[in-house]
Design a protein around this motif. Structure first.
Motif, mmCIF file in Angstrom:
data_model
loop_
_atom_site.group_PDB
_atom_site.id
_atom_site.type_symbol
_atom_site.label_atom_id
_atom_site.label_comp_id
_atom_site.label_asym_id
_atom_site.label_seq_id
_atom_site.Cartn_x
_atom_site.Cartn_y
_atom_site.Cartn_z
ATOM 1 N N ASP B 350 0.806 -1.228 0.000
ATOM 2 C CA ASP B 350 0.000 0.000 0.000
ATOM 3 C C ASP B 350 0.839 1.278 0.000
ATOM 4 O O ASP B 350 0.625 2.189 -0.803
ATOM 5 C CB ASP B 350 -0.938 -0.007 1.203
ATOM 6 C CG ASP B 350 -1.948 -1.138 1.072
ATOM 7 O OD1 ASP B 350 -1.641 -2.251 1.539
ATOM 8 O OD2 ASP B 350 -3.003 -0.899 0.444
ATOM 9 N N ILE B 351 1.815 1.310 0.937
ATOM 10 C CA ILE B 351 2.586 2.558 1.064
ATOM 11 C C ILE B 351 3.435 2.803 -0.180
ATOM 12 O O ILE B 351 3.435 3.895 -0.748
ATOM 13 C CB ILE B 351 3.431 2.535 2.358
ATOM 14 C CG1 ILE B 351 2.479 2.552 3.558
ATOM 15 C CG2 ILE B 351 4.408 3.706 2.402
ATOM 16 C CD1 ILE B 351 3.129 2.483 4.914
ATOM 17 N N MET B 352 4.116 1.748 -0.635
ATOM 18 C CA MET B 352 4.912 1.900 -1.859
ATOM 19 C C MET B 352 4.037 2.293 -3.034
ATOM 20 O O MET B 352 4.444 3.096 -3.887
ATOM 21 C CB MET B 352 5.621 0.589 -2.213
ATOM 22 C CG MET B 352 6.651 0.171 -1.200
ATOM 23 S SD MET B 352 8.200 0.994 -1.478
ATOM 24 C CE MET B 352 9.307 -0.268 -0.906
ATOM 25 N N GLY B 353 2.843 1.736 -3.077
ATOM 26 C CA GLY B 353 1.912 2.038 -4.163
ATOM 27 C C GLY B 353 1.574 3.521 -4.182
ATOM 28 O O GLY B 353 1.638 4.170 -5.241
ATOM 29 N N ILE B 354 1.241 4.037 -3.006
ATOM 30 C CA ILE B 354 0.889 5.459 -2.942
ATOM 31 C C ILE B 354 2.110 6.324 -3.302
ATOM 32 O O ILE B 354 2.001 7.314 -4.030
ATOM 33 C CB ILE B 354 0.348 5.821 -1.534
ATOM 34 C CG1 ILE B 354 -0.983 5.086 -1.292
ATOM 35 C CG2 ILE B 354 0.152 7.333 -1.405
ATOM 36 C CD1 ILE B 354 -1.508 5.182 0.118
ATOM 37 N N LEU B 355 3.290 5.925 -2.802
ATOM 38 C CA LEU B 355 4.515 6.690 -3.104
ATOM 39 C C LEU B 355 4.747 6.746 -4.608
ATOM 40 O O LEU B 355 5.032 7.803 -5.169
ATOM 41 C CB LEU B 355 5.733 6.069 -2.412
ATOM 42 C CG LEU B 355 5.826 6.217 -0.897
ATOM 43 C CD1 LEU B 355 7.049 5.472 -0.366
ATOM 44 C CD2 LEU B 355 5.900 7.682 -0.481
ATOM 45 N N ASN B 356 4.587 5.589 -5.263
ATOM 46 C CA ASN B 356 4.781 5.533 -6.710
ATOM 47 C C ASN B 356 3.819 6.456 -7.417
ATOM 48 O O ASN B 356 4.191 7.213 -8.302
ATOM 49 C CB ASN B 356 4.563 4.107 -7.223
ATOM 50 C CG ASN B 356 5.854 3.307 -7.130
ATOM 51 O OD1 ASN B 356 6.918 3.898 -7.030
ATOM 52 N ND2 ASN B 356 5.738 1.998 -7.124
ATOM 53 N N GLU B 357 2.564 6.355 -6.984
ATOM 54 C CA GLU B 357 1.516 7.144 -7.608
ATOM 55 C C GLU B 357 1.810 8.643 -7.458
ATOM 56 O O GLU B 357 1.624 9.421 -8.382
ATOM 57 C CB GLU B 357 0.223 6.790 -6.873
ATOM 58 C CG GLU B 357 -1.055 7.148 -7.567
ATOM 59 C CD GLU B 357 -2.206 6.716 -6.667
ATOM 60 O OE1 GLU B 357 -2.893 7.605 -6.144
ATOM 61 O OE2 GLU B 357 -2.364 5.490 -6.449
ATOM 62 N N LYS B 358 2.286 9.015 -6.272
ATOM 63 C CA LYS B 358 2.533 10.433 -6.014
ATOM 64 C C LYS B 358 3.951 10.850 -6.409
ATOM 65 O O LYS B 358 4.349 11.989 -6.157
ATOM 66 C CB LYS B 358 2.338 10.739 -4.522
ATOM 67 C CG LYS B 358 0.907 10.570 -4.044
ATOM 68 C CD LYS B 358 0.793 10.982 -2.579
ATOM 69 C CE LYS B 358 -0.601 10.742 -2.058
ATOM 70 N NZ LYS B 358 -1.381 11.973 -1.895
ATOM 71 N N GLU B 359 4.718 9.917 -6.957
ATOM 72 C CA GLU B 359 6.119 10.176 -7.301
ATOM 73 C C GLU B 359 6.887 10.757 -6.125
ATOM 74 O O GLU B 359 7.566 11.780 -6.219
ATOM 75 C CB GLU B 359 6.218 11.091 -8.521
ATOM 76 C CG GLU B 359 5.746 10.388 -9.779
ATOM 77 C CD GLU B 359 5.930 11.226 -11.035
ATOM 78 O OE1 GLU B 359 6.534 12.299 -10.945
ATOM 79 O OE2 GLU B 359 5.452 10.784 -12.094
ATOM 80 N N MET B 360 6.728 10.110 -4.976
ATOM 81 C CA MET B 360 7.427 10.574 -3.775
ATOM 82 C C MET B 360 8.525 9.574 -3.408
ATOM 83 O O MET B 360 8.472 8.409 -3.782
ATOM 84 C CB MET B 360 6.446 10.668 -2.599
ATOM 85 C CG MET B 360 5.548 11.904 -2.656
ATOM 86 S SD MET B 360 4.097 11.710 -1.593
ATOM 87 C CE MET B 360 4.848 11.769 0.025
ATOM 88 N N GLU B 361 9.526 10.086 -2.678
ATOM 89 C CA GLU B 361 10.592 9.229 -2.158
ATOM 90 C C GLU B 361 10.137 8.633 -0.829
ATOM 91 O O GLU B 361 9.288 9.194 -0.149
ATOM 92 C CB GLU B 361 11.858 10.064 -1.885
ATOM 93 C CG GLU B 361 12.447 10.749 -3.094
ATOM 94 C CD GLU B 361 13.429 9.869 -3.830
ATOM 95 O OE1 GLU B 361 14.050 9.012 -3.181
ATOM 96 O OE2 GLU B 361 13.536 10.019 -5.055
ATOM 97 N N GLU B 362 10.776 7.520 -0.457
ATOM 98 C CA GLU B 362 10.450 6.901 0.833
ATOM 99 C C GLU B 362 10.608 7.895 1.980
ATOM 100 O O GLU B 362 9.822 7.922 2.927
ATOM 101 C CB GLU B 362 11.391 5.724 1.108
ATOM 102 C CG GLU B 362 11.132 4.535 0.212
ATOM 103 C CD GLU B 362 12.410 3.804 -0.141
ATOM 104 O OE1 GLU B 362 13.465 4.139 0.440
ATOM 105 O OE2 GLU B 362 12.356 2.902 -0.995
ATOM 106 N N SER B 363 11.634 8.693 1.875
ATOM 107 C CA SER B 363 11.914 9.628 2.971
ATOM 108 C C SER B 363 10.848 10.712 3.081
ATOM 109 O O SER B 363 10.828 11.477 4.034
ATOM 110 C CB SER B 363 13.283 10.266 2.767
ATOM 111 O OG SER B 363 13.304 10.929 1.522
ATOM 112 N N GLU B 364 9.963 10.756 2.094
ATOM 113 C CA GLU B 364 8.932 11.789 2.127
ATOM 114 C C GLU B 364 7.608 11.306 2.714
ATOM 115 O O GLU B 364 6.619 12.036 2.700
ATOM 116 C CB GLU B 364 8.699 12.352 0.717
ATOM 117 C CG GLU B 364 9.878 13.143 0.197
ATOM 118 C CD GLU B 364 9.740 13.516 -1.272
ATOM 119 O OE1 GLU B 364 9.614 14.713 -1.552
ATOM 120 O OE2 GLU B 364 9.740 12.605 -2.126
ATOM 121 N N ILE B 365 7.572 10.073 3.219
ATOM 122 C CA ILE B 365 6.354 9.570 3.864
ATOM 123 C C ILE B 365 5.962 10.559 4.963
ATOM 124 O O ILE B 365 6.780 10.867 5.844
ATOM 125 C CB ILE B 365 6.578 8.165 4.487
ATOM 126 C CG1 ILE B 365 6.939 7.152 3.393
ATOM 127 C CG2 ILE B 365 5.329 7.707 5.263
ATOM 128 C CD1 ILE B 365 7.313 5.771 3.925
#
Lengths: 472, 476
Positions: B350-365
């Motif tokens: 889920d989290i990786m999915g949202i990050l991908n969708e939003k083009e965010m880095e892990e550190s930006e959670i």
């Protein structure tokens, strides 16, 4: 007797006895400057009259040592208007001892030269004979001390720049061991050779000034962490049993006969005082000059890169792109001799030439150090002339760089080895120009040099017997 | 085309996250008004001298140890001379022939299994300033805030054979530097960048071809594209029977091409020589051991622990330990919820999915690991269903609120009251008689349909396990 004629230790006694105030001292010197500076032209920035605290002692500073809020030009068009926002460590140390900056003194541009003729601003004259050079590169400092325009001064010495002008002007000049005095704030010429040191009227003043400026500085990684020494305690006449070597290479070809005789006379005096003097060998000496000019120019070519017209200093108005900005600013901002050395230094570091020149020079440097170490297993100090000749005429060598480089013959090997050495006046020649004797010591053993220097000073009484005549 | 192989070596520059610069005490902090993090030393005023920051040596040794390098007991600083307005001294203090670290290696996971990439050397040096184009005057303005920020340069052997391998290697280096906390590796701020060397040779050939170098690449994507482009370009040259010129190239991201950067006759001679203002760096064995002891647990060891202690599949353990940030995040969440499998699943899907969708880095959670832990705890306690939890997670990405606050506010607390659920079950059964018939005829799917209807009725808030159980009871 005027106050300006006194040494600093004499002035200090008067201050302590409250016979005079610090203002009396500066007034006396300001008067003297007004009188003699038009002839000698030793200052780039003349001191200003100011209300000082009652115990401070003025000092003249070579114009390559950074002084906060006071122009520091290195006698170059490049830094004609440069005002440092910070003090060199030596200036901070002096200020803690109540010694205040009293004018900035002329020099060869970026300390490159042996006559002070390569200053962008003016040619300083030798107080003994105004048609002669004061030596260099600290010519302004030595001339100002000799002419009694400052009680003492700081110079810098990369290959003889304190000792040779001290010799030409008949004053005492000491190049301390590399690492004894912080270089922070000294505009670098050759970082592995540069040292700041005192130029004074006598050996006692030299010890007092060395006390004030010596010591570890965390801002200079090449400064040495050592126990503090009180150099004035070394001032002592008794040199009985001291072993003195005279490297024969420095009394041979290229050394003026009158200079040679003066040094041999010094040797006799030392023997008379109970020292053991003998001739010795420093066979590597003949390679010192070449080695010195390779290392010094290599480091200079890099050190002077920062004068690029970008952040401070001279910038040409004549450019249409970056390359021209660099080229024209540096072509117009630097003088001939500086450019010559930058080109030499760039060449010896270039790929394809590095091994043949720079690397080889570093190897010779190691050999020079070793030969000195060997000599110091046997001798306490070495005695040589400071310069091959007495002061030469203005214009005599300024167009012949090789001749000029030979003036450094006796001094450069000491910088290469990082050793301490002092020039002390030991007589005058037939033209009434001073001759300097050079005393070389072991690393961090300034005390022995000061001791030997003091003994000689007491024996010869040079200051009492001779005074600069400002001959025209 | 397939007759050729591409040979890639990387020079990775990483800014070290020491508080102060390498040769003075100015802050290394990114940003700030131009020329405010400066002093006489980093502005190269006349007479200023460098003093080596010992932390820089320590950090570089850490990197060296983490990459299995030999640490030199004696190393030296050298001057690299060249003129450029962002280089105030007109020389960069770097290390030439006696670097701090030599001969290391890192292991990377490729499609074809584990591969070892050699590290030639790691040395310390100073960063340059920055030139800002002046929009008004048409000139360039120099900002020296970055001048003197410490860097390490990690030079690899030419061991990579595809753009993908180069990318994996660079990610590995980034991950190691993050693990040992010596660099923040923010590529967009330029604190991690790479010079990429590419050459081509026939397969089976043992000699290397002539290489070209692309400088200052600071995104994974451009590196991959640039290598692919450059390899093709060089193959075409060879195919035409011509020779590849050894030169420095500039990669242009917009046109997707490389361009020659300098005139050939302008070849740089850096005139390296030993820095006379600094002493040799001499290190004792004891000191190096002290630094070694400060190294944290490295990814390989964490991975093994995740598999052994948490029972995670190797694949999951690999991904979770690929970055220190992710791995720390996972461990902190696990500490709260004590459910490693769930924490891993939430992160990886889920989290990786949202990050991908939003083009965010892990550190930006935008939320803390503890909050993920709480979310999982809420599911495990039966306070919310997994379906609701997914909605909570989306909310957590929107604004900084704890999962508890979100479910309170939205009224998403799960209905676990037996009476209330029984009522819903009855209502749904009444409305769907056909499903009862179907179920009794052996169609198991009918049960799922009924549960779905009940969820719809309760807007997803009913406890699904209880629903299941009660439907079964009623249907028997």
């Amino acid at each position: 007797m005027e106050l300006y004629e006194l040494t600093v230790h004499e002035l200090q006694e008067k201050l302590q006895r409250k016979e005079i105030t610090s203002l009396d001292i500066t007034e006396s010197y300001l008067k003297r400057i007004e009188e003699k500076e038009p002839e000698v032209e030793a200052f780039i920035t003349k001191p200003e009259k100011r209300e000082d605290d009652s115990t401070s002692i003025p000092i003249g500073i070579k114009d390559n040592i950074c002084t906060r809020d006071i122009k520091t030009t290195c006698a170059s068009r490049m830094l004609e208007t440069f005002i440092p926002p910070y003090n060199a460590t030596v200036i901070e140390k002096l200020s803690k001892e109540g010694i205040k900056v009293f004018g900035k003194l002329n020099m060869d541009e970026f300390a490159m030269g042996g006559s002070t003729e390569y200053s962008y601003f003016k040619k300083t004259k030798n107080p003994w004979n105004l048609s002669k050079v004061p030596g260099g590169s600290s010519g302004g400092s030595a001339a100002a001390v000799a002419a009694d325009m400052v009680p003492w001064a700081l110079g810098s010495d990369t290959g003889g720049s304190i000792r040779q002008p001290a010799s030409f002007c008949g004053v005492v000049g000491l190049k301390p061991t590399y690492g004894l005095v912080s270089r922070y704030g000294l505009v670098a010429f050759a970082s592995s050779l540069d040292q700041i040191g005192p130029i004074t009227k006598d050996v006692t003043d030299c010890a007092i000034l060395l006390n004030a400026i010596a010591g570890y500085d965390e801002m200079d990684s090449t400064s040495a962490k050592r126990e503090k020494i009180d150099y004035t305690k070394a001032i002592d006449k008794n040199i009985n049993g001291m072993k003195i070597g005279i490297p024969k290479e420095y009394l041979g070809d290229g050394i003026n006969e009158e200079v040679k005789q003066a040094i041999l006379n010094v040797a006799k005096k030392y023997e008379k005082m109970g020292a053991k003097v003998e001739e010795c060998e420093l066979s590597i000496a003949e390679y010192s000059l070449a080695t010195y000019y390779i290392i010094a120019c290599a480091e200079a070519s890099s050190n002077l890169g920062r004068f690029d017209g970008i952040r401070y200093g001279y910038r040409s108005e004549n450019f249409t792109n970056l390359k021209e900005l660099y080229k024209n600013s540096r072509s117009e901002g630097f003088g001939e001799e500086v450019k010559r050395r930058i080109i030499l230094g760039t060449y010896v570091l270039s790929s394809g030439y590095y091994d043949a020149y720079y690397k080889k020079a570093q190897k010779v440097r190691t050999l020079v150090k070793k030969q000195f170490e060997k000599l110091f297993e046997k001798y306490d100090i070495l005695l040589t002339p400071t310069a091959p000749t007495t002061a030469f005429g203005i214009g005599e060598k300024s167009n012949n760089p090789l001749e000029m480089y030979l003036a450094d013959l006796c001094t450069v090997s000491i910088n290469i080895a990082g050793l301490p050495a002092m020039s002390i006046p030991c007589g005058i020649d037939s033209n009434e120009l001073p001759i300097g004797a050079q005393l070389i010591g072991k690393g961090f053993n300034e005390e022995t040099i000061l001791k030997a220097g003091y003994a000689l000073e007491q024996e010869l009484k040079f200051r009492q017997n001779y005074k600069p005549q400002f001959k025209k | 085309m397939s007759d050729y192989e591409v040979v890639i070596g990387l020079e990775v520059h990483a800014e070290l996250s020491t508080k102060t610069k390498i040769f003075c005490s100015c802050p290394t902090e990114f940003g700030g008004e131009p020329n405010t993090h400066c002093c006489p030393v980093c502005m190269a005023l006349p007479g200023a001298l460098p003093v080596l920051n010992e932390k820089v040596v320590e950090y570089a040794i850490k990197a060296g140890l983490a990459m299995n390098c030999k640490i030199a007991r004696k190393s030296k600083n050298d001057r690299k001379n060249y003129f450029y307005p962002d280089l105030p001294k007109s020389y960069q203090i770097s290390q030439f022939d006696m670097p701090l670290c030599n001969k290391g290696e890192v292991k990377i996971e490729t499609e074809n299994g584990t591969k070892t990439v050699g590290i030639t050397r790691i040395h310390i040096e100073e960063d340059a300033g920055k030139l800002n184009h002046d929009e008004f005057g048409g000139g360039s303005l120099v900002d020296l805030n970055r001048a003197g920020v410490p860097l390490i340069e990690i030079v690899s052997e030419p061991d990579m054979r595809s753009a993908e391998e180069a990318e994996i290697y660079l990610r590995k280096i980034k991950s190691i530097l993050e693990y040992i906390e010596v660099s923040d590796c923010k590529m967009q701020e330029g604190s991690l960048r790479a010079d990429v060397n590419v050459s081509i040779r026939k397969k089976g050939e043992t000699k290397y071809g002539t290489r070209t170098e692309m400088k200052n690449m600071n995104s994974f994507r451009s590196i991959v594209r640039a290598i692919e482009y450059e390899a093709k370009r060089q193959i075409n040259i060879l195919e035409r029977g011509e020779k590849v010129e050894q030169e420095t190239l500039r990669w242009d991201d917009v046109s997707g091409k490389t361009f020659s950067m300098r005139d050939k006759e302008d070849a740089q001679d850096y005139r390296y020589f030993p820095e006379p203002d600094l002493a040799l760096i001499e290190l004792s064995d004891e000191y190096i051991e002290t630094v070694r002891k400060t190294l944290p647990e490295m990814p390989e060891s964490r991975k093994a622990r995740y598999i052994k202690d948490f029972g995670l599949p190797e694949y999951d353990a690999n991904i979770l330990t690929s970055s220190k940030y992710l791995s720390d995040f996972f461990e902190e969440a696990e500490k709260i919820c004590k459910n490693a499998k769930a924490a891993s699943n939430w992160l990886m899907s889920d989290i990786m999915g949202i990050l991908n969708e939003k083009e965010m880095e892990e550190s930006e959670i935008p939320f803390k690991a503890e909050q993920l832990g709480e979310l999982i705890k809420l599911i495990d306690k039966g306070t919310i269903s997994t379906a609701i939890a997914k909605k909570v997670l989306i909310e957590m990405f929107e604004k900084p609120q704890s999962p508890n606050e979100i479910i309170q506010q939205k009224g998403w607390i799960q209905i676990s009251d037996e009476g209330a659920i029984k009522e819903v079950v009855k209502k749904v059964l009444e409305a769907n008689p056909q499903s009862i018939i179907d179920y009794k005829a052996g169609k198991d799917r009918a049960l799922g349909f009924l549960v779905g209807q009940a969820m719809k009725e309760t807007k997803g808030k009913a406890n699904p396990q209880m629903l299941n159980k009660m439907f079964l009871e009623e249907l028997v």
